[in-house]
Design a protein around this motif. Structure first.
Motif, PDB file in Angstrom:
ATOM      1  N   ARG A  17     107.180 -14.432 -30.280  1.00 15.14           N
ATOM      2  CA  ARG A  17     107.623 -15.742 -30.700  1.00 15.14           C
ATOM      3  C   ARG A  17     108.690 -15.650 -31.795  1.00 15.14           C
ATOM      4  N   ARG A  38     107.632 -16.680 -21.343  1.00 15.90           N
ATOM      5  CA  ARG A  38     108.001 -16.808 -22.740  1.00 15.90           C
ATOM      6  C   ARG A  38     109.196 -15.982 -23.131  1.00 15.90           C
ATOM      7  N   GLU A  49     108.841 -21.338 -20.133  1.00 10.67           N
ATOM      8  CA  GLU A  49     107.697 -22.191 -20.417  1.00 10.67           C
ATOM      9  C   GLU A  49     108.159 -23.602 -20.764  1.00 10.67           C
TER      10      GLU A  49
END
Ligand SMILES: Nc1ncnc2c1ncn2[C@@H]1O[C@H](COP(=O)(O)OP(=O)(O)OP(=O)(O)O)[C@@H](O)[C@H]1O
Ligand SMILES: [Mg+2]
Lengths: 362, 692
Positions: free
Chosen positions: A232, A274, A305
Motif C-alpha cells: 500500500r 492491488r 481494485e
C-alpha cells in the motif's frame, strides 16, 4: 538523486565478529561467510545488505520476524554500529562520522518512529514532541510553538498537556510521528510504526502517513512485516531473509515476479488487483463516435481494485483519464478478469480471490 | 524412581556411624579446640591496624557529619510541634492521600502527647541525613555498576553479603572507625541502607525500555542529556521505590544502633525502658517507633507513585494522583500550615496548655494490667511455655536422648524405647523411599537422627557431610563447594558450637513460622476477606523495626530462648504467609477446573493440585523466612538467647571486634548456604513443573 545508500552492510552478533572482516576477502562469497558465521555461533543479523534510496522515495524493508529488518534500520541511524560496509548519506560516509558529528546529524537530519512508540513517560505530549529541539538548545517558547504546530499536523490538538499513559496506542504513535518530524528531518525512519496497533487504527494511520508524506516529501525508510501495508505504501520494497536482501523492486514487480519461493509465499496474500494499475492494461479508446461519459472514469494511477469498484455491477468497461482529465484509453472487465486469473501461473500458484485480506503473520 | 540408592544409603550410614562414634572418638563429638585457627584474633588485629592508620580520616568524616546533624537536630527541636505536625500532615497528604495524612497526624499527635517529642525529632534528623547519604551513595554506585560490567559483577555478591550480614555486625567496624556517638548510628544506617538503593538504581536503569533509550539518541541527546533527561526520569519509579526501601532500612538501623551508642533518641528510650522492665513505658515508646515507621513507609511509597487509592492495582508509577496540588498551590498550602501551626503554638503558650504528660497514668495501668494477666494466667502461660519447650524446642536443641525423662515426658529412654524409635524411623524412611523417592526417605531418616541427638549434639562431621550432600543434590557442584567452604570456615573460626545453637534457634523458629505461615497463607488464598486482613497485618509487621517485637513477648514470657523464638516467629512468619498465598493464587485456573471436572474434593484439590504447584513459590517464601529469622537472631539475643547472635553482642560489649565480625560473618554464611540451597531447589521444582 540518491539520498541514502547502503553498501555491503554486515551486522554480526557474537563473541568476536570483527575478525571475519579484517581482510577484504569477506566480499567474495557472502552466503558462504554467513554459513560459516552461523557454524561458529555468530548471528549475521544483516548480511551483505545493499540498496539505494532516492530522495523523496518510500523504501520499505519487509521480512519475517528475526530476518534483520530492525538491525538494518538501526545501522542506518547508527543506533547500532555496523560490523562492515558503508552507509552514505548524500555521499558522506555515516560510519566515519565522529560521535559529535553523529549527534549533529541526528539532531538535524534524522527522525525516527519506533514500534513501541518510545515516548518519554515523564513528559507531556508537547514536551515529548519538543524534546528533539530541547536537545539542540532551542528556547522554550520557540520549541513549544513548533511542537504545537506538529501536534496539529498529526491531529492531536487539545491533548498537548496529556501524558503518554493517558493516550491510546494510536494517539501515542501520532505523538511519536510528530516528534520524529519536529526537527524537519530529511531522512525519516520508521520501524514497524503501526504493528502494535489494531487493524482499524493501523489503516487510519497509514492514510495519515501517506497524507503527511505527500505534504512533506521526506526520504523514507520504513520497516514492516505486513505485506499489505508494504504494498500500500511503498515505492519500492526490499524483502529480507536471514539477514540477506532477497529481492528489491516495486510492489508490482515483487508480486508479479517473485524472485524465489520465499518471496512468492510472502506475497501470496496480496490481491493482484492491488498492484496492477489501470495504466498497465490500457486498451485504445474505441472509435471516435464513442461516448466516453457513458462509462465511469478512472485515473490512470488507480489500481484494479479501485477500477472494479467503479465498474460496480452495471458496467463492463471504464474510461481511463490522465492527470489532466483527458481520456487516454479504456479498461475492460474482460481484461481485468484475465489478469486476475494469471496468478495460477506464478511459482507459488494458489488461486486467490481478489480482496482476500490476509496478513502475513511474523 | 530409578534412582541409584547407593549414595543415599552411604549418606545414612555415614550419619549413623558418626553418631555411634561420638562416644568413642572425642574429636567427633566436638570440634577440637586446637584445630581452631585464631581467625577472630587475626581479624581483630588487622582491624586494629587499619583503624590506627585510617582513624584520622574517619574522625574527620565523623566531624563533618556531626555538623549538619547538629544543625538539623536543633532546627527540628526548635520548630514548634504544631507547625511540624501540620506541615508533615500536608506533605503526607500530598504524597499519598487521606489515609496517609490521618496516620501521620495520629503518629505525631501521639508522640507529642506521650512526651517523646524531642527524642523523636532527634531520631528523625538522624534518619533524614542517613537517608540522604545512603541515597546519594547508593545512586552513585548503582550508576557505576550500570555503566561498568566489572563493577557490577563485583558488587552483586557484595550486596548479597551486606544484606545477609546481621545488622549488628555492621556496627562493630563502624564503631571502631568512628568512635561512639550519634554519628555511628548515622553512618551504620547509611551503609546498611545503601544496598537497596544500589539495587534499585541498577534495576531501574537496566529496565529503561530500549525504545525509549533509542528515541533519546535519535532525538540527538549528548551523553549527559541522555542520562539526565532520558535514563534517570524513565527509571524514576524504581528509584523512588529504592528511596522507600532505603528509608525503611535506615530507620530500622538507626533504632538498632541507638541500642549501643544511644543518646537522647527514641531507640534508646525503648531499650532503657525494656532494661528497667518498665513495660508500660516500653510499649508506649515502642509504639512511637512502629507508628513512625509506618508513616514514613506510607509517605515514601506515596512518593513512589503508589498512593492509598492506587495500592494493590494499576501499573507501577502509572497511578495518577488526582488529589495532588500543583507546586505553587502546595507552596501556599505549606505557608498556610506553618502560619496556622505558629498561631496554635503561640496560643498554647499564652494559655499555658501543654499536651505532654496526658498519658502518664497509662503506663502504670498497662503495668498493672500486665501484672494481673501474668499472675492470673500464670499456669496457662507457663504450661504453654513448658510444653513447647519440652516437646518441640528442646528436642531440636539437645535431642530426645537428653530431653526424654520421666519428669518431662513421663517415661524414660530405656533400650527398648530406643530400639522402638529407631525401628519406627527406619520403617518410615524405607516406606518413603519405596513409595515416594529416595530423597524423601533420606530426609525423613536424617530428621529422625537430628531429633534423637539434637542439633547441638549432632557430630560436626555428619552435619558437614549432610549439608554438602544436600547442597549438591539441589544445586550441583557450585552450591556444594560453597556450602563446604563456608562450613569449614565456621569450623576453623571456632564458631561451630555457637553456630549450631543459632541453627537450632533458627530451625525451630523457621519450622514453626512455616507451619503457621503456610496455614495462614492457605487461609488467605481461600478467602478474599482473610487475604485483606492478612495483608494489613503483614504490612504492619514488616514495617515495624525488628526489636519492637521483643517488647510484647518479653512482657509475657520473660527472658530466654522461648521469648527469642516467639519474637523471631512474629517477624519471620510474614514471608511464609505472603509467598504461600501468592503461590496458591497463582495456580492456573485451568488446572483447578480440570481437577474439579475430574471430581476432586476441595481438600484433594488443595493437596494434590494447588500445593504441589505452589511449592516452588513456597520454597522461596521459606528462604525469605530463614533470612528474616537470621536477621532477627541477633536482636533476639538481647533477650538472652545464645548462639552467634550473642557472640556478636558480646563482641560489641567486650570490645572484641574480631570475634564480633567473625560471628557476624558466620551467621551470614549460614544464611547464604540456606539461601543458595533453597533457591536451587525452587528452580528445580519449577523446571520440573514446567512453570518457567
Ligand atoms: N543484541 C543482539 N544480540 C544478539 N543477537 C541479536 C541482537 N539483536 C538482534 N539479534 C538477532 O539478530 C537477528 C535479527 O534481529 P532483528 O531485530 O533485526 O529482527 P527483525 O527483522 O527486526 O524482527 P522483528 O520483526 O521481530 O522485529 C535475530 O536473529 C536476532 O535474534
Ligand atoms: Mg524489529
Amino acid at each position: 538523486m540518491i539520498k541514502l545508500a547502503c553498501r555491503n552492510l554486515w551486522k554480526v552478533y557474537g563473541r568476536r565478529p570483527g575478525v571475519y572482516f579484517d581482510t577484504a576477502g569477506y566480499r567474495i562469497d557472502p552466503p558462504a561467510l554467513a554459513r560459516r558465521l552461523r557454524d561458529e555461533r555468530h548471528i549475521p543479523a544483516a548480511a551483505d545488505v545493499s540498496f539505494e534510496v532516492e530522495e523523496g522515495e518510500i523504501f520499505i524493508i519487509m521480512g519475517l520476524s528475526g530476518s534483520g529488518k530492525s538491525t538494518v534500520i538501526r545501522c542506518l541511524s547508527r543506533l547500532i554500529d555496523a560490523t562492515a560496509g558503508e552507509i552514505l548519506l548524500d555521499g558522506q560516509d555515516l560510519l566515519a562520522a565522529s560521535p559529535k558529528e553523529l549527534i549533529q546529524i541526528r539532531r538535524h537530519r534524522i527522525g525516527m518512529v519506533f514500534q513501541n512508540f518510545g515516548l518519554l513517560p515523564h513528559l507531556t505530549v508537547r514536551e515529548n514532541v519538543a524534546f528533539p529541539l530541547k536537545t539542540q538548545g532551542v528556547a522554550l517558547a520557540k520549541r513549544h510553538a513548533r511542537a504545537d504546530e506538529m501536534i496539529r499536523l498529526v491531529g492531536l490538538d487539545g491533548r498537548e498537556d496529556a501524558y503518554p499513559r493517558q493516550l491510546s496506542g494510536g494517539q501515542q504513535q501520532r505523538v511519536g510521528i510528530a516528534r520524529s518530524l519536529a526537527v524537519q528531518p530529511e531522512l525519516w525512519f520508521l520501524d514497524e510504526p503501526f504493528s502494535a496497533l489494531d487493524p482499524l487504527i493501523r489503516r487510519q494511520l497509514q492514510d495519515e502517513f501517506l497524507r503527511l508524506q505527500r505534504q512533506l516529501r521526506k526520504t523514507v525508510v520504513f520497516v514492516t512485516h505486513d505485506v499489505l501495508e508494504a504494498v500500500r505504501l511503498a515505492h519500492r520494497i526490499a524483502i529480507m531473509k536471514d539477514g540477506f536482501i532477497v529481492q528489491v523492486g516495486t510492489p508490482q514487480e515483487i508480486v508479479l515476479n517473485p524472485a524465489d519461493d520465499y518471496v512468492a509465499q510472502f506475497v501470496a496474500d496480496v490481491p493482484i488487483a492491488r498492484v496492477q494499475y489501470a495504466a498497465d492494461i490500457l486498451e485504445p479508446l474505441p472509435s471516435p463516435g464513442d461516448h466516453p461519459n457513458a462509462r465511469p472514469v478512472v485515473a490512470a494511477s488507480a489500481n484494479l481494485e479501485q477500477v472494479m469498484e467503479s465498474l460496480g455491477n452495471d458496467f463492463s468497461a471504464a474510461t481511463v483519464a490522465d492527470t489532466d482529465g483527458r481520456p487516454v484509453g479504456i479498461v475492460t472487465l474482460n481484461r481485468i478478469l484475465q489478469i486476475l486469473g494469471r496468478r495460477g501461473g506464478t511459482p507459488s500458484g494458489r488461486g486467490q480471490l481478489p480482496g482476500g485480506h490476509m496478513k502475513v503473520v511474523s | 524412581m530409578a534412582e541409584n540408592p547407593a549414595p543415599f544409603l552411604l549418606l545414612g550410614a555415614a550419619v549413623i556411624l558418626a553418631i555411634l562414634a561420638r562416644s568413642l572418638v572425642p574429636w567427633m563429638a566436638a570440634y577440637p579446640a586446637d584445630w581452631v585457627m585464631p581467625l577472630s584474633h587475626w581479624t581483630g588485629a588487622a582491624m586494629a591496624a587499619f583503624v590506627d592508620v585510617s582513624k584520622p580520616f574517619f574522625r574527620v568524616v565523623s566531624l563533618v557529619l556531626t555538623w549538619p546533624l547538629d544543625l538539623l537536630q536543633q532546627l527540628l527541636t526548635w520548630v514548634p510541634a504544631p507547625v511540624f505536625i501540620l506541615l508533615s500532615a500536608l506533605i503526607a497528604w500530598q504524597a499519598a492521600g487521606w489515609r496517609s495524612l490521618m496516620l501521620t497526624l495520629f503518629t505525631l499527635l501521639y508522640i507529642w502527647v506521650a512526651g517523646y517529642w524531642t527524642q523523636s525529632m532527634n531520631t528523625l534528623s538522624l534518619v533524614s541525613i542517613a537517608i540522604l547519604l545512603a541515597a546519594v551513595i547508593g545512586f552513585g554506585f548503582g550508576v557505576w555498576a550500570y555503566r561498568n560490567f566489572t563493577v557490577r559483577s563485583i558488587l552483586d555478591p557484595v550486596l548479597d553479603l551486606m544484606q545477609t550480614i546481621p545488622t549488628f555486625a555492621y556496627l562493630i567496624p563502624i564503631l571502631l572507625l568512628f568512635g561512639f556517638g550519634p554519628v555511628v548510628g548515622l553512618i551504620a544506617s547509611a551503609v546498611f541502607a545503601a544496598p537497596p538503593m544500589v539495587r534499585n538504581t541498577l534495576l531501574g536503569l537496566q529496565r529503561v525500555p530500549s525504545d525509549i533509550r533509542e528515541a533519546g539518541l535519535i532525538c540527538g541527546c549528548a551523553p549527559g542529556q541522555q542520562f539526565w533527561w532520558v535514563d534517570v526520569p524513565s527509571a524514576m519509579p524504581q528509584l523512588k521505590l529504592g528511596i522507600n526501601q532505603t528509608t525503611m532500612a535506615a530507620f530500622a538501623m538507626i533504632i538498632i544502633s541507638a541500642i549501643i551508642g544511644g543518646f537522647n533518641d527514641i531507640g534508646w528510650e525503648v531499650l532503657s525502658n525494656i532494661r528497667r522492665a518498665n513495660f508500660g513505658d516500653s510499649i508506649l515508646s515502642g509504639l512511637v517507633i512502629a507508628l513512625l515507621a509506618m508513616s514514613l513507609d506510607r509517605i515514601t511509597l506515596g512518593l513512589a507513585g503508589q498512593s492509598d487509592a492506587a495500592q494493590g492495582g494499576g501499573p507501577q508509577g502509572g497511578a495518577v494522583q488526582a488529589h495532588r496540588l500543583s507546586r505553587r498551590d502546595f507552596l501556599f498550602a505549606a505557608i498556610g500550615a506553618v502560619m496556622l501551626g505558629a498561631i496554635c503554638s503561640l496560643l498554647m503558650t499564652r494559655l499555658s496548655i501543654t499536651p505532654q504528660g496526658r498519658l502518664m497514668g497509662l503506663s502504670e495501668s498497662i503495668n498493672a494490667g500486665l501484672a494481673y494477666v501474668t499472675s492470673t494466667y500464670a499456669v496457662f502461660l507457663n504450661g504453654l511455655k513448658a510444653s513447647l519447650l519440652y516437646f518441640a524446642i528442646l528436642p531440636v536443641k539437645i535431642g530426645l536422648e537428653r530431653v526424654v525423662t520421666p519428669f518431662s515426658w513421663g517415661f524414660a529412654l530405656t533400650p527398648p524405647v530406643i530400639a522402638a524409635y529407631w525401628t519406627l524411623l527406619a520403617a518410615a524412611a524405607l516406606a518413603a523411599a519405596r513409595y515416594r523417592s529416595m530423597t524423601a526417605g533420606t530426609a525423613i531418616f536424617v530428621i529422625g537422627c537430628f531429633l534423637y541427638v539434637g542439633t547441638t549434639g549432632m557430630p560436626w562431621l555428619a552435619v558437614v557431610i549432610l549439608v554438602t550432600a544436600c547442597a549438591y543434590r539441589c544445586g550441583g557442584w557450585p552450591v556444594a563447594i560453597f556450602a563446604l567452604v563456608s562450613q569449614v570456615f565456621i569450623l576453623l573460626a571456632g564458631q561451630w558450637q555457637q553456630a549450631m545453637i543459632s541453627v537450632y534457634l533458627c530451625a525451630s523458629a523457621v519450622t514453626l513460622s512455616i507451619v503457621i505461615g503456610v496455614a495462614l497463607g492457605i487461609w488467605g488464598a481461600a478467602s478474599d476477606g482473610a487475604s485483606a486482613v492478612l495483608r494489613q497485618v503483614n504490612d504492619t509487621l514488616q514495617t515495624i523495626p525488628q526489636f519492637v517485637f521483643l517488647i510484647p513477648v518479653l512482657m509475657f514470657f520473660g527472658v530466654g530462648d522461648f521469648t527469642g523464638l516467639l519474637a523471631i516467629i512474629l517477624y519471620a512468619v510474614v514471608p511464609a504467609i505472603r509467598y504461600t498465598e501468592h503461590g496458591l493464587r497463582q495456580v492456573p485456573a485451568a488446572q483447578i477446573e480440570a481437577a474439579t471436572a475430574m471430581g476432586c474434593t476441595r481438600s484433594q484439590i488443595l493437596w494434590q493440585v494447588k500445593l504441589p504447584n505452589a511449592f516452588p513459590e513456597i520454597l522461596l517464601g521459606i528462604n525469605q523466612t530463614i533470612l528474616f529469622a537470621m536477621g532477627m537472631l541477633v536482636i533476639a539475643s538481647l533477650v538472652g538467647t545464645d548462639g552467634l547472635g550473642q557472640q556478636i553482642y558480646i563482641g560489641l560489649g567486650k570490645n572484641d571486634p574480631g570475634m564480633g565480625v567473625i560471628a557476624g560473618l558466620s551467621l551470614a554464611l549460614i544464611g547464604m548456604i540456606a539461601d543458595r540451597i533453597l533457591r536451587a531447589a525452587a528452580a528445580n521444582r519449577k523446571t520440573a513443573l514446567g512453570i518457567v
